[in-house]
Design an enzyme around this catalytic site. Sequence first.
Site, short mmCIF file in Angstrom:
data_model
loop_
_atom_site.label_atom_id
_atom_site.label_comp_id
_atom_site.label_asym_id
_atom_site.label_seq_id
_atom_site.Cartn_x
_atom_site.Cartn_y
_atom_site.Cartn_z
N TYR A 41 0.82 -1.20 0.00
CA TYR A 41 0.00 0.00 0.00
C TYR A 41 0.86 1.26 0.00
CZ TYR A 41 -3.51 -3.43 1.52
OH TYR A 41 -4.33 -4.53 1.62
N LEU A 51 -17.79 -3.74 1.56
CA LEU A 51 -18.79 -2.83 1.03
C LEU A 51 -18.64 -2.66 -0.48
CD1 LEU A 51 -18.71 -0.17 3.88
CD2 LEU A 51 -20.13 -2.22 3.67
#
Length: 338
Positions: A59, A206
């Site tokens: 990341y 989500l």
Amino acid sequence: MSNRLPTRTVGPLTVSAIGLGCMNLSHAYMPAPGPAQAERLLRHALDMGVTFFDTAALYGFGANEELLARAIMDRRGDFVLASKCVLGEIDGKRGLDGSPRAIARMLEDSLRRLRTDHIDLYYLHRLDRSLPIEESVGALVRAVEAGKIGAIGLSEMSAATIERAHAVHPIAAVQTEYSPWSRNAEIAVLDCCTEHGIGFVAFSPLARGLFAGAVNSPNFAPGDIRASMPRFREPNFSYNLALFGQLQTIAREAGCTPAQLCLAWLLSRRPFIVPIPGTTNTAHLEENLATLSLDLPDAVFAMIDYVFTSRAAAGARYSRAAQAQIDTEIWLDEELDT
């Protein structure tokens, strides 16, 4: 002073029942927040009672680990820290290397960036098919023995690979995308976790922001990885946006938000599942954590299962190139790269 949230166990670790995926604070979804906003979000999560923070060497090519170090490492005893190796920066580009030498080097780099001498949960981020999984796990076993990591995890790996890894050393957690529109874990991985007492960490719970109402168009900012994902390209996107509309209807009738409905559904699936939604917004963080105070009837979850069958979404999870690094099972008639 931190709040107290309900907890769940991930292997030998006890964590808040909803954790925080930290990826989008530095990586993948654009535009990324500024450093001050990201640091505030992390500290607020800790104050709200989140005790499970998930990062990776990949990341931001280490920038996300450095962010956590600046923001919350002064409260190291208050949370469980998870990071990942194998995927990372190699010669200035994203690369994959599961060799013991590369894993040892990545771990040392992560410890330095995180300003710590111990990572509680350390994952193999992807399967390096060029060598046996046993070799990669063996490198992590040596890190456990040296006290540099506490537990071993696997990300996006199949039940067969988990079995082989678990035979070398107990696996504490498996991390895979899991949400109403991505249910591949139900093919075999969840049962494997049940059998061996392995925790399951659900990333992108989500639908990469779609089911939080954060994606209304397939036009993404430069550098956003969703632009390359088939589910976010037309004509798939319009179909999937209509699926979200059905989720909104169910949530409205249940008296909660779509994001809360997704998280509650996940928590109802197995007692060892811990979702790790990411967000850059403190209000959304609080909304997600408020899920833990909901008590939704089984009939609401049955509606989710009715609308979101195992292959309800249009399009594949990943592009063909990205799918080549994914070991998780696929459905027999699952679309690939469409």
